[in-house]
Design an enzyme around this catalytic site. Structure first.
Site, PDB file in Angstrom:
ATOM      1  N   HIS A  85      46.456  36.822  38.850  1.00 62.36           N
ATOM      2  CA  HIS A  85      47.468  37.674  38.213  1.00 62.36           C
ATOM      3  C   HIS A  85      48.812  37.004  38.399  1.00 62.36           C
ATOM      4  O   HIS A  85      48.987  36.166  39.273  1.00 62.36           O
ATOM      5  CB  HIS A  85      47.482  39.064  38.858  1.00 62.36           C
ATOM      6  CG  HIS A  85      46.151  39.745  38.809  1.00 62.36           C
ATOM      7  ND1 HIS A  85      45.698  40.388  37.685  1.00 62.36           N
ATOM      8  CD2 HIS A  85      45.169  39.846  39.726  1.00 62.36           C
ATOM      9  CE1 HIS A  85      44.492  40.869  37.926  1.00 62.36           C
ATOM     10  NE2 HIS A  85      44.145  40.550  39.162  1.00 62.36           N
ATOM     11  N   ASN A 102      41.032  30.499  44.260  1.00 61.96           N
ATOM     12  CA  ASN A 102      41.634  31.612  43.533  1.00 61.96           C
ATOM     13  C   ASN A 102      42.729  32.222  44.389  1.00 61.96           C
ATOM     14  O   ASN A 102      42.497  32.479  45.572  1.00 61.96           O
ATOM     15  CB  ASN A 102      40.610  32.716  43.258  1.00 61.96           C
ATOM     16  CG  ASN A 102      39.563  32.335  42.254  1.00 61.96           C
ATOM     17  OD1 ASN A 102      39.238  31.175  42.082  1.00 61.96           O
ATOM     18  ND2 ASN A 102      39.030  33.333  41.595  1.00 61.96           N
TER      19      ASN A 102
END
Length: 185
Positions: A85, A102
């Protein structure tokens, strides 16, 4: 995976699981996360004191402010980098991040200026870092590690582990990142 694919293609592969052409990569840059990764990798291609290097650093700086990503071209980041995000992300330029990692929003990967863990984090391969996690100091995070949301990590984490909490607590598990890190390169 094949060496014929560029670093940018390997990063974008993580998002879709498909090898993309240059045009398809550019079309996906409508996504702020992918757009920033594209600009970061383009900046890393050029020397700091070259004309293209100065141009890409200027563009990257603009987008650091626009998207809230404080990631510098000096940061060593392996292929298959994935930002889950966008917004409010800080990574110290001396930190090292492995392959297929990630990182979610609100994460801080920073230095510790004193004490036994003075220094910068070294993060292994296939590490998933959840929202608002803080990783600080001259520590090593092993391969296949999941760092849970809101966790505070200022200690070494062995491979094949899950870290949860503040202060973080380590749980050993062989499948720590299964289902969290997809489309590995």
């Amino acid at each position: 995976m094949s060496e014929k694919h560029s670093l940018i293609q390997k990063d974008f592969y993580r998002e879709s699981g498909k090898w993309l052409s240059r045009f398809e990569i550019w079309a996906k840059c409508i996504n702020p996360n992918l757009h920033f990764i594209y600009l970061l990798r383009k900046t890393q291609e050029y020397k700091k004191r070259s004309l293209p290097g100065a141009f890409w650093r200027f563009v990257l700086r603009h987008h650091q402010i626009k998207y809230g990503f404080q990631i510098y071209p000096e940061t060593e980041i392996g292929e298959g980098f994935y930002l889950g995000h966008w917004g409010s992300l800080v990574i110290n330029p001396n930190a090292k991040i492995g392959i297929n990692c990630n990182i979610a929003q609100g994460v801080t990967i920073g230095q510790q200026n004193r004490g036994k863990n003075e220094g910068f984090p070294n993060i292994g391969n296939e590490v998933w870092i959840g929202p608002n996690a803080v990783i600080v100091g001259g520590i090593t995070i092993g391969d296949n590690v999941l760092i849970g949301p809101n966790s505070y990590v200022n200690f070494d984490v062995p491979p094949n582990s899950v870290v949860i909490g503040n202060p973080g607590k380590i749980y050993s598990t062989e499948n720590a990142t299964d289902g969290y890190i997809n489309n590995k390169v």
